[in-house]
Design an enzyme around this catalytic site. Structure first.
Site, PDB file in Angstrom:
ATOM      1  N   ARG A  19       0.852  -1.203   0.000  1.00 39.22           N
ATOM      2  CA  ARG A  19       0.000   0.000   0.000  1.00 39.22           C
ATOM      3  C   ARG A  19       0.880   1.242   0.000  1.00 39.22           C
ATOM      4  NH1 ARG A  19      -4.804  -1.859   4.142  1.00 39.22           N
ATOM      5  NH2 ARG A  19      -5.334  -3.687   2.894  1.00 39.22           N
ATOM      6  N   SER A 110      -7.955  -0.845   0.789  1.00 34.12           N
ATOM      7  CA  SER A 110      -8.959  -1.109   1.810  1.00 34.12           C
ATOM      8  C   SER A 110      -9.652   0.152   2.325  1.00 34.12           C
ATOM      9  CB  SER A 110      -8.297  -1.877   2.955  1.00 34.12           C
ATOM     10  OG  SER A 110      -9.244  -2.231   3.907  1.00 34.12           O
ATOM     11  N   HIS A 111      -9.471   0.436   3.607  1.00 28.25           N
ATOM     12  CA  HIS A 111     -10.176   1.543   4.260  1.00 28.25           C
ATOM     13  C   HIS A 111      -9.426   2.864   4.126  1.00 28.25           C
ATOM     14  CE1 HIS A 111      -7.237  -0.358   6.729  1.00 28.25           C
ATOM     15  NE2 HIS A 111      -7.134   0.728   7.453  1.00 28.25           N
ATOM     16  N   LYS A 123      -2.483  -6.587  -3.842  1.00 33.18           N
ATOM     17  CA  LYS A 123      -2.321  -7.767  -2.986  1.00 33.18           C
ATOM     18  C   LYS A 123      -2.470  -9.022  -3.830  1.00 33.18           C
ATOM     19  CE  LYS A 123      -5.640  -8.974  -0.040  1.00 33.18           C
ATOM     20  NZ  LYS A 123      -6.441  -9.254   1.156  1.00 33.18           N
ATOM     21  N   ASP A 275     -16.380  -1.487   4.229  1.00 29.58           N
ATOM     22  CA  ASP A 275     -15.273  -0.575   3.904  1.00 29.58           C
ATOM     23  C   ASP A 275     -14.988  -0.492   2.402  1.00 29.58           C
ATOM     24  OD1 ASP A 275     -14.211  -3.090   3.547  1.00 29.58           O
ATOM     25  OD2 ASP A 275     -12.208  -2.491   4.184  1.00 29.58           O
ATOM     26  N   ASP A 277     -13.068  -2.007   0.223  1.00 31.90           N
ATOM     27  CA  ASP A 277     -13.066  -3.207  -0.606  1.00 31.90           C
ATOM     28  C   ASP A 277     -14.043  -4.275  -0.125  1.00 31.90           C
ATOM     29  OD1 ASP A 277     -11.396  -3.507   1.630  1.00 31.90           O
ATOM     30  OD2 ASP A 277     -10.272  -5.121   0.696  1.00 31.90           O
ATOM     31  N   ASP A 279     -14.485  -5.923   2.750  1.00 31.90           N
ATOM     32  CA  ASP A 279     -14.204  -7.055   3.638  1.00 31.90           C
ATOM     33  C   ASP A 279     -14.428  -6.724   5.112  1.00 31.90           C
ATOM     34  OD1 ASP A 279     -11.984  -5.452   3.860  1.00 31.90           O
ATOM     35  OD2 ASP A 279     -10.517  -7.003   3.335  1.00 31.90           O
ATOM     36  N   ARG A 280     -14.515  -5.429   5.447  1.00 32.16           N
ATOM     37  CA  ARG A 280     -14.763  -5.072   6.855  1.00 32.16           C
ATOM     38  C   ARG A 280     -16.242  -4.810   7.085  1.00 32.16           C
ATOM     39  NH1 ARG A 280      -9.960  -1.441   9.359  1.00 32.16           N
ATOM     40  NH2 ARG A 280      -8.242  -2.650   8.486  1.00 32.16           N
ATOM     41  N   THR A 342      -2.074 -10.377  13.899  1.00 32.93           N
ATOM     42  CA  THR A 342      -2.953  -9.548  13.081  1.00 32.93           C
ATOM     43  C   THR A 342      -2.699  -9.825  11.600  1.00 32.93           C
ATOM     44  OG1 THR A 342      -3.100  -7.824  14.735  1.00 32.93           O
ATOM     45  CG2 THR A 342      -3.428  -7.145  12.451  1.00 32.93           C
ATOM     46  N   GLU A 361     -11.395 -10.406  13.660  1.00 30.71           N
ATOM     47  CA  GLU A 361     -10.392  -9.490  14.176  1.00 30.71           C
ATOM     48  C   GLU A 361     -11.069  -8.237  14.720  1.00 30.71           C
ATOM     49  OE1 GLU A 361      -6.469  -9.529  11.889  1.00 30.71           O
ATOM     50  OE2 GLU A 361      -7.980  -9.485  10.326  1.00 30.71           O
ATOM     51  N   GLU A 362     -10.369  -7.595  15.647  1.00 34.64           N
ATOM     52  CA  GLU A 362     -10.895  -6.352  16.220  1.00 34.64           C
ATOM     53  C   GLU A 362     -11.021  -5.256  15.166  1.00 34.64           C
ATOM     54  OE1 GLU A 362      -8.713  -3.629  16.172  1.00 34.64           O
ATOM     55  OE2 GLU A 362      -7.188  -4.962  15.319  1.00 34.64           O
ATOM     56  N   SER A 363     -10.268  -5.380  14.073  1.00 33.22           N
ATOM     57  CA  SER A 363     -10.240  -4.337  13.046  1.00 33.22           C
ATOM     58  C   SER A 363     -11.443  -4.463  12.111  1.00 33.22           C
ATOM     59  CB  SER A 363      -8.935  -4.408  12.264  1.00 33.22           C
ATOM     60  OG  SER A 363      -8.755  -5.712  11.735  1.00 33.22           O
ATOM     61  N   LYS A 374     -11.882 -11.917   4.994  1.00 34.18           N
ATOM     62  CA  LYS A 374     -12.986 -11.459   5.821  1.00 34.18           C
ATOM     63  C   LYS A 374     -14.056 -10.898   4.885  1.00 34.18           C
ATOM     64  CE  LYS A 374     -10.575  -7.159   7.041  1.00 34.18           C
ATOM     65  NZ  LYS A 374      -9.199  -7.273   6.581  1.00 34.18           N
TER      66      LYS A 374
HETATM   67  C1  G16 Z   1      -5.773  -5.573   6.960  1.00 39.27           C
HETATM   68  C2  G16 Z   1      -5.785  -7.048   7.124  1.00 39.27           C
HETATM   69  C3  G16 Z   1      -6.464  -7.420   8.420  1.00 39.27           C
HETATM   70  C4  G16 Z   1      -5.813  -6.711   9.578  1.00 39.27           C
HETATM   71  C5  G16 Z   1      -5.760  -5.234   9.330  1.00 39.27           C
HETATM   72  C6  G16 Z   1      -4.923  -4.614  10.407  1.00 39.27           C
HETATM   73  O1  G16 Z   1      -7.104  -5.142   6.849  1.00 39.27           O
HETATM   74  O2  G16 Z   1      -6.460  -7.657   6.045  1.00 39.27           O
HETATM   75  O3  G16 Z   1      -6.422  -8.792   8.566  1.00 39.27           O
HETATM   76  O4  G16 Z   1      -6.497  -6.922  10.774  1.00 39.27           O
HETATM   77  O5  G16 Z   1      -5.153  -4.978   8.081  1.00 39.27           O
HETATM   78  O6  G16 Z   1      -4.448  -3.418  10.058  1.00 39.27           O
HETATM   79  P1  G16 Z   1      -3.272  -2.732  10.844  1.00 39.27           P
HETATM   80  O7  G16 Z   1      -2.006  -3.467  10.566  1.00 39.27           O
HETATM   81  O8  G16 Z   1      -3.331  -1.350  10.311  1.00 39.27           O
HETATM   82  O9  G16 Z   1      -3.663  -2.798  12.300  1.00 39.27           O
HETATM   83  P2  G16 Z   1      -7.627  -4.388   5.558  1.00 39.27           P
HETATM   84  O10 G16 Z   1      -9.111  -4.282   5.778  1.00 39.27           O
HETATM   85  O11 G16 Z   1      -6.902  -3.069   5.609  1.00 39.27           O
HETATM   86  O12 G16 Z   1      -7.226  -5.229   4.404  1.00 39.27           O
END
Ligand code: G16
Length: 541
Positions: A19, A110-111, A123, A275, A277, A279-280, A342, A361-363, A374
């Site tokens: 990213r 992602s977000h 990715k 979010d 993409d 997945d959240r 994570t 996950e908490e995220s 996810k």
């Molecule tokens: C990505 C991963 C998740 C992870 C998150 C954590 O989410 O796919 O499994 O929990 O990053 O982010 P950080 O390292 O910033 O805490 P996503 O939704 O950005 O692809």
């Protein structure tokens, strides 16, 4: 043709792919170098099928044209591309699996915000549909550091807007409907009749916020066409290249309009957001916010109400910083509960090996063995299915859950974009305290153990170390520090704090108040105010 290039030193993938700011990706050779590095790590690439799609953010189409030309020159057999270049991350995972593809390339940050000044990302997902493991991303980085050339065809741009099958230098390019396969998969897991009945009840209103991101078309088809949700209740449903200038991050801070609706006198019974993409997810009830950790625990506890999980769960897993709420459910159901670092990639082996069915996950991420990512809309449908069976409000369901299992009070404080050297100072200080922390009493709580989390994968025996600093207390409380692996400038420091409460008279207290003493301990341990130069965190969830 073969084009000469030179390496870029910053192509190490983070938590979830590479990213960077869009402007970095637009630099000559930057994207081709990374794509060729991926291709060079795939010995079976010739003649293979790859899935390609992105969340529709700025630079998505240009990047896909580059990937098409490079795939043709590298003798890929077939590309499956989402119409207009759009596929949600879980939809890519599903297409890889259902087409027995070699893998897929997901274009998303992602977000993170989008637009010409925003972020972009790439990715690689493997043949199981999940994010490639660290061994693969490490190999890609290694190749990227020595790359001297890449292969690219000299072709006219491919029409991404129309569903079609064409040929390019011997490679088949199929532009597929982005939504229908995924929507069918959802219909095979959940009881759509029951959910449709719930949605038709006059006292049940819902609001879904697609955050001007990829899930808009998916929500319109699944929630709107197949389940009867009225169009005005699916907000920000048009995907925009810059997400309307917003931060497509489904949390209390960034899904403002939804949160205002859900915390009002006229609040709908159910609210959710996903979010960039797709997945959240974030789940809300009328005047009620469900933490992602609680959401995972509640889904696990009620899974057998859903047709796709009626035979029970093989096991569950959560990332290390995620609260231990799901551990309590696992214990009650005699299920194995795994604790991983994570990053969704760490669930892949456990899912493939049949050791777990649900994970989260908490995220704001929850998912299951139906794909290897996810899945935001899947979580929304899971909640709707449970509500349809139980005919309960979200807040009553959550309260019943706490009464049965106890409540894990939980918060995350993010210090965003701080100078890397300052973040390093915090972590050096914390590291220096690990050795003699055990047994120490802080504000009346005794530290049982302090370490830097390392994970031994039980399936392939790989070891991932340096995954976050943990202070574990004898009463079950935890304070965790880790650096985000998804930011694109400076360092983002995350502080996670958790405390277990079993007294039902204390289930409705203010989270920040309940966790105040632990937050003070965290400040004492890490000297956050002094070392980050910030009075308080930038985002608190
Ligand atoms: C990505 C991963 C998740 C992870 C998150 C954590 O989410 O796919 O499994 O929990 O990053 O982010 P950080 O390292 O910033 O805490 P996503 O939704 O950005 O692809």
């Amino acid at each position: 043709m073969l084009l000469k290039t030179t390496p870029f030193s910053d192509q190490k993938p983070g938590t979830s792919g590479l990213r960077k700011q869009v402007t970095r990706f637009q630099e000559p050779n930057y994207l081709p170098n990374f794509i060729q590095s991926i291709f060079n790590c795939l010995p079976d690439l010739k003649g293979a099928t790859l899935v390609v799609g992105g969340d529709g953010r700025f630079y998505n189409r240009e990047a896909i044209q580059i990937i098409i030309s490079m795939a043709a020159a590298n003798q890929v057999g077939k590309l499956l591309i989402g119409q207009s270049g759009v596929l949600s991350t879980p939809a890519v995972s599903h297409l890889i699996r259902s087409n027995n593809a070699l893998g897929g390339i997901i274009l998303s940050a992602s977000h993170n915000p989008g637009g010409p000044d925003g972020d972009f990302g790439v990715k690689y997902n493997a043949s199981n549909g999940g994010p490639a493991p660290e061994s693969f991303t490490d190999a890609v980085f290694k190749v990227s550091q020595n790359i001297e050339s890449y292969e690219i065809a000299d072709n006219d741009p491919v029409d991404l807007e129309t569903k079609s099958t064409t040929e390019l230098d011997g490679m088949i390019v199929e532009i597929v409907d982005s939504v229908s396969d995924y929507a069918d998969l959802m219909e095979s897991i959940f009881d759509f009749d029951k959910i449709r009945d719930l949605i038709s009840q006059s006292d049940f209103k819902l609001c879904f916020d697609a955050m001007s991101a990829v899930t808009g078309p998916y929500a319109k088809e699944i929630l709107g066409n197949r389940l009867g949700v009225q169009a005005e209740n699916i907000i920000r449903a048009e995907p925009l290249e810059d997400f309307g200038g917003g931060h497509p991050d489904p949390n209390l801070a960034h899904a403002k309009e939804l949160v205002e609706r859900m915390f009002s006198d006229q609040a709908p019974a159910f609210g959710a957001a996903s979010d960039g993409d797709g997945d959240r997810n974030m789940i809300l009830g009328a005047n009620c916010y469900v933490t992602p950790s609680d959401s995972l625990a509640i889904l696990a506890a009620n899974a057998q109400l859903v047709p796709g999980y009626k035979d029970g769960l093989a096991g569950v897993a959560r990332s290390m910083p995620t609260s231990q709420a799901v551990d309590r459910v696992a214990e009650a159901l005699s299920l194995k509960c795994f604790e991983t670092p994570t990053g969704w990639k760490f669930f892949g082996n456990l899912l493939d090996d049949g050791r777990i069915t649900l994970c989260g996950e908490e995220s704001f991420g929850t998912g299951s063995d139906h794909v290897r990512e996810k899945d935001g809309l899947w979580a929304v449908l899971f909640w709707l299915n449970i509500l349809a069976v139980k005919q309960q409000s979200v807040s009553d369901l959550v309260m019943d859950h706490w009464k049965h299992f106890g409540r894990n009070y939980y918060t995350r404080h993010d210090y965003e974009g701080i100078e890397t050297s300052r973040a390093d100072e915090v972590f050096n200080l914390l590291e220096s305290k690990l050795a003699d922390s055990a047994g120490k009493v802080m504000s009346g709580r005794t530290i049982k153990k302090a370490d830097n989390f390392a994970y031994n994968d039980p399936v392939d025996s790989s070891v991932s170390s340096n995954q976050g600093i943990r202070f574990l207390f004898e009463d079950g409380a935890r304070i965790i520090f880790r650096k985000s692996g998804t930011g694109t400038s400076g360092a983002t420091l995350r502080l996670y704090v958790e405390h277990f409460e079993s007294d039902p008279t204390r289930f409705e207290l203010d989270t920040q108040q309940v966790l105040k003493d632990l937050l003070n301990i965290a400040e004492e341990l890490a000297q956050l105010t002094t070392l980050t130069g910030r009075e308080k965190a930038d985002v608190i969830t």
